[in-house]
Design a protein around this motif. Sequence first.
Motif, PDB file in Angstrom:
ATOM      1  N   ALA A 169      -6.252  -7.359   4.229  1.00  0.00           N
ATOM      2  CA  ALA A 169      -6.513  -6.285   2.896  1.00  0.00           C
ATOM      3  C   ALA A 169      -5.804  -4.889   2.976  1.00  0.00           C
ATOM      4  O   ALA A 169      -5.057  -4.603   1.961  1.00  0.00           O
ATOM      5  CB  ALA A 169      -8.046  -5.998   3.155  1.00  0.00           C
ATOM      6  N   TYR A 170      -5.524  -4.616   4.204  1.00  0.00           N
ATOM      7  CA  TYR A 170      -4.738  -3.289   4.278  1.00  0.00           C
ATOM      8  C   TYR A 170      -3.271  -3.601   4.143  1.00  0.00           C
ATOM      9  O   TYR A 170      -2.620  -2.756   3.140  1.00  0.00           O
ATOM     10  CB  TYR A 170      -4.784  -2.854   5.980  1.00  0.00           C
ATOM     11  CG  TYR A 170      -6.085  -2.409   6.474  1.00  0.00           C
ATOM     12  CD1 TYR A 170      -7.052  -2.079   5.469  1.00  0.00           C
ATOM     13  CD2 TYR A 170      -6.196  -2.440   7.880  1.00  0.00           C
ATOM     14  CE1 TYR A 170      -7.976  -1.601   6.021  1.00  0.00           C
ATOM     15  CE2 TYR A 170      -7.549  -2.103   8.266  1.00  0.00           C
ATOM     16  CZ  TYR A 170      -8.521  -1.432   7.269  1.00  0.00           C
ATOM     17  OH  TYR A 170      -9.698  -1.093   7.746  1.00  0.00           O
ATOM     18  N   ALA A 171      -2.770  -4.781   4.251  1.00  0.00           N
ATOM     19  CA  ALA A 171      -1.389  -5.210   3.753  1.00  0.00           C
ATOM     20  C   ALA A 171      -1.214  -5.296   2.311  1.00  0.00           C
ATOM     21  O   ALA A 171      -0.274  -5.036   1.730  1.00  0.00           O
ATOM     22  CB  ALA A 171      -0.870  -6.595   4.427  1.00  0.00           C
ATOM     23  N   LEU A 172      -2.359  -5.755   1.454  1.00  0.00           N
ATOM     24  CA  LEU A 172      -2.280  -5.988   0.354  1.00  0.00           C
ATOM     25  C   LEU A 172      -2.382  -4.560  -0.523  1.00  0.00           C
ATOM     26  O   LEU A 172      -1.811  -4.405  -1.644  1.00  0.00           O
ATOM     27  CB  LEU A 172      -3.585  -6.736  -0.228  1.00  0.00           C
ATOM     28  CG  LEU A 172      -3.387  -8.104  -0.053  1.00  0.00           C
ATOM     29  CD1 LEU A 172      -4.766  -8.842  -0.245  1.00  0.00           C
ATOM     30  CD2 LEU A 172      -2.296  -8.888  -0.801  1.00  0.00           C
ATOM     31  N   ALA A 173      -3.094  -3.619   0.446  1.00  0.00           N
ATOM     32  CA  ALA A 173      -3.292  -2.388  -0.437  1.00  0.00           C
ATOM     33  C   ALA A 173      -2.119  -1.273  -0.080  1.00  0.00           C
ATOM     34  O   ALA A 173      -1.830  -0.338  -0.994  1.00  0.00           O
ATOM     35  CB  ALA A 173      -4.527  -1.739   0.286  1.00  0.00           C
ATOM     36  N   SER A 174      -1.296  -1.544   0.825  1.00  0.00           N
ATOM     37  CA  SER A 174      -0.165  -0.818   1.106  1.00  0.00           C
ATOM     38  C   SER A 174       0.863  -0.630  -0.025  1.00  0.00           C
ATOM     39  O   SER A 174       1.025   0.700  -0.289  1.00  0.00           O
ATOM     40  CB  SER A 174       0.891  -1.322   2.329  1.00  0.00           C
ATOM     41  OG  SER A 174      -0.088  -1.210   3.342  1.00  0.00           O
ATOM     42  N   PRO A 175       1.181  -1.442  -0.811  1.00  0.00           N
ATOM     43  CA  PRO A 175       2.158  -1.467  -2.222  1.00  0.00           C
ATOM     44  C   PRO A 175       1.489  -0.197  -3.000  1.00  0.00           C
ATOM     45  O   PRO A 175       2.037   0.609  -3.596  1.00  0.00           O
ATOM     46  CB  PRO A 175       2.360  -2.564  -2.685  1.00  0.00           C
ATOM     47  CG  PRO A 175       1.932  -3.487  -1.554  1.00  0.00           C
ATOM     48  CD  PRO A 175       0.972  -2.909  -0.894  1.00  0.00           C
ATOM     49  N   GLN A 176       0.127  -0.492  -3.114  1.00  0.00           N
ATOM     50  CA  GLN A 176      -0.660   0.446  -4.034  1.00  0.00           C
ATOM     51  C   GLN A 176      -0.399   2.049  -3.600  1.00  0.00           C
ATOM     52  O   GLN A 176      -0.438   2.972  -4.402  1.00  0.00           O
ATOM     53  CB  GLN A 176      -2.176   0.137  -4.196  1.00  0.00           C
ATOM     54  CG  GLN A 176      -2.297  -1.446  -4.557  1.00  0.00           C
ATOM     55  CD  GLN A 176      -2.110  -1.771  -6.032  1.00  0.00           C
ATOM     56  OE1 GLN A 176      -1.954  -0.684  -6.740  1.00  0.00           O
ATOM     57  NE2 GLN A 176      -1.483  -2.876  -6.189  1.00  0.00           N
ATOM     58  N   LEU A 177      -0.860   2.132  -2.297  1.00  0.00           N
ATOM     59  CA  LEU A 177      -0.659   3.427  -1.717  1.00  0.00           C
ATOM     60  C   LEU A 177       0.919   3.803  -1.803  1.00  0.00           C
ATOM     61  O   LEU A 177       0.861   5.155  -1.993  1.00  0.00           O
ATOM     62  CB  LEU A 177      -1.081   3.514  -0.125  1.00  0.00           C
ATOM     63  CG  LEU A 177      -2.443   3.320   0.356  1.00  0.00           C
ATOM     64  CD1 LEU A 177      -2.493   2.786   1.646  1.00  0.00           C
ATOM     65  CD2 LEU A 177      -2.957   4.499   0.130  1.00  0.00           C
ATOM     66  N   ARG A 178       1.801   2.974  -1.531  1.00  0.00           N
ATOM     67  CA  ARG A 178       3.289   3.734  -1.754  1.00  0.00           C
ATOM     68  C   ARG A 178       3.479   4.104  -3.067  1.00  0.00           C
ATOM     69  O   ARG A 178       4.204   4.883  -3.323  1.00  0.00           O
ATOM     70  CB  ARG A 178       4.280   2.376  -1.369  1.00  0.00           C
ATOM     71  CG  ARG A 178       4.248   2.405   0.270  1.00  0.00           C
ATOM     72  CD  ARG A 178       5.509   1.337   0.674  1.00  0.00           C
ATOM     73  NE  ARG A 178       5.361   0.179   0.344  1.00  0.00           N
ATOM     74  CZ  ARG A 178       4.669  -0.545   0.998  1.00  0.00           C
ATOM     75  NH1 ARG A 178       4.439  -0.334   2.320  1.00  0.00           N
ATOM     76  NH2 ARG A 178       4.693  -2.060   0.735  1.00  0.00           N
ATOM     77  N   ALA A 179       2.944   3.314  -4.105  1.00  0.00           N
ATOM     78  CA  ALA A 179       2.968   3.716  -5.371  1.00  0.00           C
ATOM     79  C   ALA A 179       2.009   4.787  -6.036  1.00  0.00           C
ATOM     80  O   ALA A 179       2.328   5.292  -7.097  1.00  0.00           O
ATOM     81  CB  ALA A 179       2.982   2.324  -6.386  1.00  0.00           C
ATOM     82  N   ARG A 180       1.482   5.300  -5.148  1.00  0.00           N
ATOM     83  CA  ARG A 180       0.378   6.507  -5.239  1.00  0.00           C
ATOM     84  C   ARG A 180      -0.706   6.311  -6.507  1.00  0.00           C
ATOM     85  O   ARG A 180      -0.885   6.935  -7.203  1.00  0.00           O
ATOM     86  CB  ARG A 180       1.110   7.804  -5.687  1.00  0.00           C
ATOM     87  CG  ARG A 180       2.094   8.067  -4.367  1.00  0.00           C
ATOM     88  CD  ARG A 180       2.728   9.689  -4.879  1.00  0.00           C
ATOM     89  NE  ARG A 180       3.754   9.854  -3.785  1.00  0.00           N
ATOM     90  CZ  ARG A 180       3.397  10.722  -2.645  1.00  0.00           C
ATOM     91  NH1 ARG A 180       2.152  11.057  -2.572  1.00  0.00           N
ATOM     92  NH2 ARG A 180       3.944  11.009  -1.793  1.00  0.00           N
TER      93      ARG A 180
END
Length: 311
Positions: free
Chosen positions: A209-220
């Motif tokens: 789940a954290y790996a899937l969320a990381s791109p969203q975080l990087r895109a703010r």
Amino acid sequence: MWSIGELARHTGASVKTVRFYSDRGLLPEAARSTGGHRRYGPDAVERLRLIRSLRALGLPVPEVGRVLDEEGALEDVVAAQLKELGSRLAGLRWREAALQLLQDCTPRERAERLRLIGAVPLPPDTTLLARFWRRWLPPRLPAPVVSAVVDEAVPQPPADPTPAQVLTFARLHAFVSGVHVAAAHCQPEAHRTGKGYRPDVLYDGLGEAYALASPQLRARRPGREGEALDCFVSAYARSHGTRDTPGFRRRLAGVLAQDPRIDRYWQLVAEVSGPSRPTAGAAHDWLLAALDAQTGRAGSAPSTSKDTWSS
């Protein structure tokens, strides 16, 4: 056959040097004269040159002996020396940045900074941080899962740190030294024994789940519904032996809102590692925000302990 003096002249070494290596068994004599003086054959010239070359590289005498006596030992000895040298250089770079940190501050700040950086070993290591996570994680978690979590959660000290990174790492070191994660009230609900959870299933799913969320975080992007949130909730549901339903999501949001938190840890990790790679703590917070938004808890008052703890 050459005497010590003749061998010294042929190689450009001093008599004292030849005698030193001979006494330590690195340069065996070929024979003795009738008067009991050492004599060396022509092969001693090349052997002495090799000894001096290895010593010029900083190899200790015992390691030189290994290279001379063991076939293939040179590669192992060189690798070990490079590792040792790298460790010493890392310590020197850390020391330089630490001294700059003390130089570029006020007298009032200096005493506190000196206390913090003085508690970190040189070169810095992550032993204390790894121990913190092994205490924080639930008991009886499989060793491969523990290793994966520790590898993800523990930042490596920067190879060429800035003074600010030295200070942040020292603060991180102090943080894990000062918290007592073994206490029951400092553990998330899912870590507590006797609750029916399967932490191995939980942590396996959380990593995904954290790996899937990381791109969203990087895109703010703000926390929102999607594959990452579904994976996050599914990890908790499967670890508890139940299904992912709207009712379960509402209950989960309430439980997670009250869980102990270590936000300060993740903040310091982000400062040490830089913004390019979101931390697991940041991914967890993003997923919590997405869950709160979906279940109508967005804007609810945070847990009273949030400033200190984060799951």
